[in-house]
Design an enzyme around this catalytic site. Structure first.
Site, PDB file in Angstrom:
ATOM      1  N   ASP A  69       0.967  -1.188  -0.076  1.00 21.37           N
ATOM      2  CA  ASP A  69      -0.014   0.048  -0.092  1.00 21.37           C
ATOM      3  C   ASP A  69       0.945   1.188   0.042  1.00 21.37           C
ATOM      4  O   ASP A  69       2.184   0.910   0.255  1.00 21.37           O
ATOM      5  CB  ASP A  69      -0.972   0.013   1.403  1.00 21.37           C
ATOM      6  CG  ASP A  69      -2.073   0.904   0.956  1.00 21.37           C
ATOM      7  OD1 ASP A  69      -2.140   1.791  -0.067  1.00 21.37           O
ATOM      8  OD2 ASP A  69      -3.153   0.845   1.801  1.00 21.37           O
TER       9      ASP A  69
HETATM   10  C1  BGC Z   1      -5.121   3.347   0.044  1.00 22.45           C
HETATM   11  C2  BGC Z   1      -5.100   2.337  -1.170  1.00 22.45           C
HETATM   12  C3  BGC Z   1      -4.787   3.113  -2.339  1.00 22.45           C
HETATM   13  C4  BGC Z   1      -3.364   3.981  -2.310  1.00 22.45           C
HETATM   14  C5  BGC Z   1      -3.142   4.644  -3.728  1.00 22.45           C
HETATM   15  C6  BGC Z   1      -3.591   4.334  -0.006  1.00 22.45           C
HETATM   16  O1  BGC Z   1      -3.628   5.318   0.847  1.00 22.45           O
HETATM   17  O2  BGC Z   1      -4.867   2.880   1.237  1.00 22.45           O
HETATM   18  O3  BGC Z   1      -6.171   1.828  -1.081  1.00 22.45           O
HETATM   19  O4  BGC Z   1      -4.979   2.132  -3.604  1.00 22.45           O
HETATM   20  O5  BGC Z   1      -3.618   5.084  -1.363  1.00 22.45           O
HETATM   21  O6  BGC Z   1      -4.182   5.714  -3.858  1.00 22.45           O
END
Ligand code: BGC
Length: 756
Positions: free
Chosen positions: A229
């Site tokens: 993530d």
């Molecule tokens: C989120 C993800 C997301 C990623 C990119 C993160 O903060 O938890 O779900 O895909 O950001 O935007």
């Protein structure tokens, strides 16, 4: 490794390999031009594209895209064929704008209604979440774009999400928090998978070999690449060693240098880095290859799909007769959500769409006779007595009042948990006042998670639209006016109050440690186990027609290991309008075998949505294997079903079971049993391997046992419980000289029988 990939990996320098394992920027992997390796573009998200505009240097400046129902709403469709269509539509759009991997579906389990990100997730139930995810992934990948189930794993709160440690026992992890990912991986074969921010039992998900390697690849056969993530990497070297391939969005080279250094110093085997690079390359090249064929999408058709999905996601929670609305009625629409509905959540899944209209505009376009009073705002909790009076008067003068209520965006978002489960006070207040003057009051809800509904018994109907995407206004209009028949079902229990929820006392913990003390008792497993009244149960959802079940039958009444049984049932639409029933199958373990960690009363093991014309009947069938009867056994480190009787419960919801069919299960498998002097007689008598010799010994020494066991002094049940709890060693005290003498030989026999 295929030979092309192998050749490419060996042609890369150590620095290039390390570089390939982290992002170039927010949304792209690194290209290696000298070897013709292109960059791969990824994009959020689960219910619509959030693709950065080309030429923009702001990662949040995204293109216009179609906003489909958020996970909470899509799940309420109870239809993997639908999430498949949504995935395919998203896939087409993604390919048309050059995106190779879409960051979704988001499938974490809804442990508490307070989790700020529940609106993105599917369910409190792992089976439902897994089936819907597999549909989504299959649809998307059928269009040549990779999916990315997230966030792996046990990421069920936003409070201190980047450091919290989700602590739980082995059974809970495997039985509740992993199966949705397992189904997504086994049935969807996703190209990629995203690890979560949190720690799981002390180890960050981004460097967790148990999750990323042993379970994901070893047990489930995942062949894609894993990514972090955004910002989830703690120790990059440990991460690569554990199986985390790609770091996103990258670290400006800091962590790449650490990888190079670790290989040079011998702390990280270069072959491990090679594998990570190869797994990434494999997908990068696949995406590049598929991108060669041009792709287009039709925004108008996709909007129509978004409307259809929203219609199938609306859940009619209650209806004493006010719905559907009828032409000729004087209808008062109240509440700003009628004009500006909330149809998606805040955070990384936010889609830039201009295509959403409210139910009021939809009603006007359809020339419906509705009046409108704002009553309360949609973005804050603010009460205006003049507006209240206007709303109450409009309701009084109308035949029906429809109040558009919901959670303002500031109440519910990624990054923060809700602090309570209530609607804004102004809304609860006005609903109560309108209901007091108008018996035909309908409440339409816009929220990503359950809210307390203290007025439920005072209103006629409640329609939950969740956050249904850009089609919300048109879909709400069609459902309210009976042009579409509600067929959504609740993918989560709606409790009466926050205090009733399973982890109320522990959630969100101190923010460092999140103790999942409720264990496997999540969602309906908890409410059913405690036989608690709830506002609306899991699987619940009404229709403008009725459904009748009959003739449920199994093709055989006994299931054995490695075999399967098929359960069939006939379902008929008994009303006057077309409608879709969701036939639900719950399995209940009625074997009576004690279970460490507790026995859940029932678990969803099948569901099928069938569209039926008035009077039409169809057959629905479910095939079950031992796994469907099983719970996860921490003793076996595997799924296990005890032999005996199970109930197969077919119904309209978890609390509206229409037919129960018994099934016998026979198995050659046993739970491990270690026999020593302290093993209770009850355990030995319950196990077929040891029951015989123990019974013989008891029979041979019954006189002495009776004297020693307090027979005559205590009620029979107490005597039976005393015997059940008596350890083998106590035979020396209470079994008389015969039993004492026989004990060593008996122990030997029992150990042999249980192989220890
Ligand atoms: C989120 C993800 C997301 C990623 C990119 C993160 O903060 O938890 O779900 O895909 O950001 O935007």
């Amino acid at each position: 490794m295929s030979s092309t990939i192998e050749e490419l990996v060996s042609a890369l320098t150590l620095e290039e390999k390390a570089g390939l394992c982290s992002g170039q920027d927010f949304w792209r992997t690194k290209a290696v031009e000298r070897l013709g390796i292109p960059a791969l573009m990824v994009s959020d998200g689960p219910h619509g594209l959030r693709t950065q505009k080309s030429g923009s240097d702001n990662p949040n400046d995204s293109i216009e895209a179609v906003c489909y129902p958020a996970g909470c709403a899509a799940a309420a469709s109870f239809d993997p064929a639908l999430t498949r269509r949504m995935g395919a539509a998203l896939g087409r759009e993604a390919r048309a704008v050059g995106v190779g991997v879409v960051l979704g579906p988001a499938i974490n389990i809804k442990r508490s209604p307070l989790c700020g990100r529940n609106f993105e997730y599917y369910s409190e139930d792992p089976f439902l979440a897994g089936e819907l995810a597999a549909g989504f992934i299959q649809g998307m990948q059928s269009e040549g774009v990779g999916a990315c189930p997230k966030h792996f794993a046990a990421n069920s709160q936003e409070t201190r999400r980047m450091s919290a440690d989700s602590r739980m026992d082995e059974r809970t992890l495997h039985e509740i928090y992993l199966p949705a990912f397992e189904t997504a991986v086994r049935d969807g074969q996703p190209w990629t998978l995203m690890c979560s921010y949190n720690r799981v039992n002390g180890t960050y998900a981004s460097e967790n070999p148990l999750l990323l390697d042993e379970i994901l690849r070893g047990q489930w056969g995942f062949t894609g690449f894993t990514m972090s993530d955004w910002g989830a990497v703690n120790d990059r070297v440990r991460g690569v060693a554990a199986g985390l391939d790609l770091e996103m969005p990258g670290s400006g080279g800091v962590n790449d240098a650490k990888l190079v250094e670790a290989v040079r110093s011998g702390a990280l085997d270069e072959a491990v880095l090679d594998k990570a690079a190869a797994r990434i390359l494999n997908i990068v090249l696949r995406a590049a290859d598929l991108a060669k064929t041009s792709a287009t999408f039709d925004r108008t058709a996709d909007h129509a799909l978004a409307v259809q999905l929203a219609k199938e996601s609306g859940v009619l929670l209650q209806n004493l007769g006010a719905l559907p609305l009828r032409e000729g009625q004087r209808v008062a629409y109240i509440g700003a959500f009628a004009e500006t509905p909330r149809y998606q959540g805040g955070g990384s899944s936010h889609v830039n769409t201009g295509a959403a209209i409210g139910a009021l505009e939809a009603a006007r376009r359809n020339n419906r006779m509705v009046s409108y009073v704002e009553g309360f705002p949609a973005d804050r909790d603010q009460r205006d007595e003049q507006e209240f009076l206007r709303a109450v008067t409009a309701a009084e003068e109308a035949d029906v009042a429809v109040i558009f209520a919901g959670l303002p965006e500031m109440f519910e978002s990624e990054g923060a948990d809700r602090r309570h489960m209530r609607l804004p006070d102004c809304q609860n207040n006005l609903i109560a006042r309108v209901a007091a003057v108008q018996k035909n009051t309908v409440v339409v809800l816009h929220a990503g998670a359950p809210v307390e509904c203290p007025w439920a018994e005072d209103v006629s109907a409640v329609l939950c639209m969740y956050l249904a995407g850009e089609g919300i206004g048109e879909a709400t209009d069609a459902l309210l006016w009976g042009e579409a028949n509600p067929s959504g079902r609740l993918p989560e229990t709606w409790p009466l109050r926050l205090e009733d929820t399973p982890c109320y006392l522990d959630y969100p913990g101190d923010g460092l440690t999140a103790d999942y003390r409720e264990g496997v008792y999540v969602g309906y497993r908890w409410y059913d186990g405690r036989r608690m009244p709830v506002r609306w149960p899991f699987g619940h959802g009404l229709s403008y027609t009725g459904y009748v079940y009959r003739d449920a039958a199994l093709d055989k009444d006994t299931l054995t290991d490695g075999d399967s049984v098929t359960l069939r049932v006939r379902v008929r639409n008994s009303g006057a309008v077309r409608g879709a029933e969701v036939v639900q199958l719950y399995v209940s373990d009625a074997t009576g075998t004690p279970v460490a960690g507790g026995r859940v009363p029932q678990a969803l093991r099948g569901f099928q949505k069938v569209m039926l014309e008035p009077g039409q009947e169809c057959e629905v069938s479910f095939t079950l294997t031992a796994r469907d009867l099983s719970r996860y056994s921490a003793e076996l480190h595997d799924w296990y079903a005890a032999p005996g009787r199970y109930e197969l419960r077919l119904g309209h919801s978890s609390r509206d079971i229409r037919i129960t069919v018994p099934l016998q299960f026979k198995t050659e498998r046993h739970l491990p049993l270690t026999v020593d002097e302290n093993t209770p007689l009850g355990v030995l008598l319950a196990d077929p391997r040891t029951a015989g010799p123990v019974q013989q010994m008891l029979a041979a020494n019954s006189q002495a046992m009776d004297n020693g066991g307090g027979d005559g002094l205590m009620p029979p049940d107490a005597v039976a419980q005393m015997l059940d709890a008596m350890p083998l060693r106590a035979l020396v005290n209470f079994g008389g000289p015969g039993a004492a003498a026989a004990l060593p030989a008996l122990m030997k026999t029992l150990r042999k029988a249980t192989k220890n």
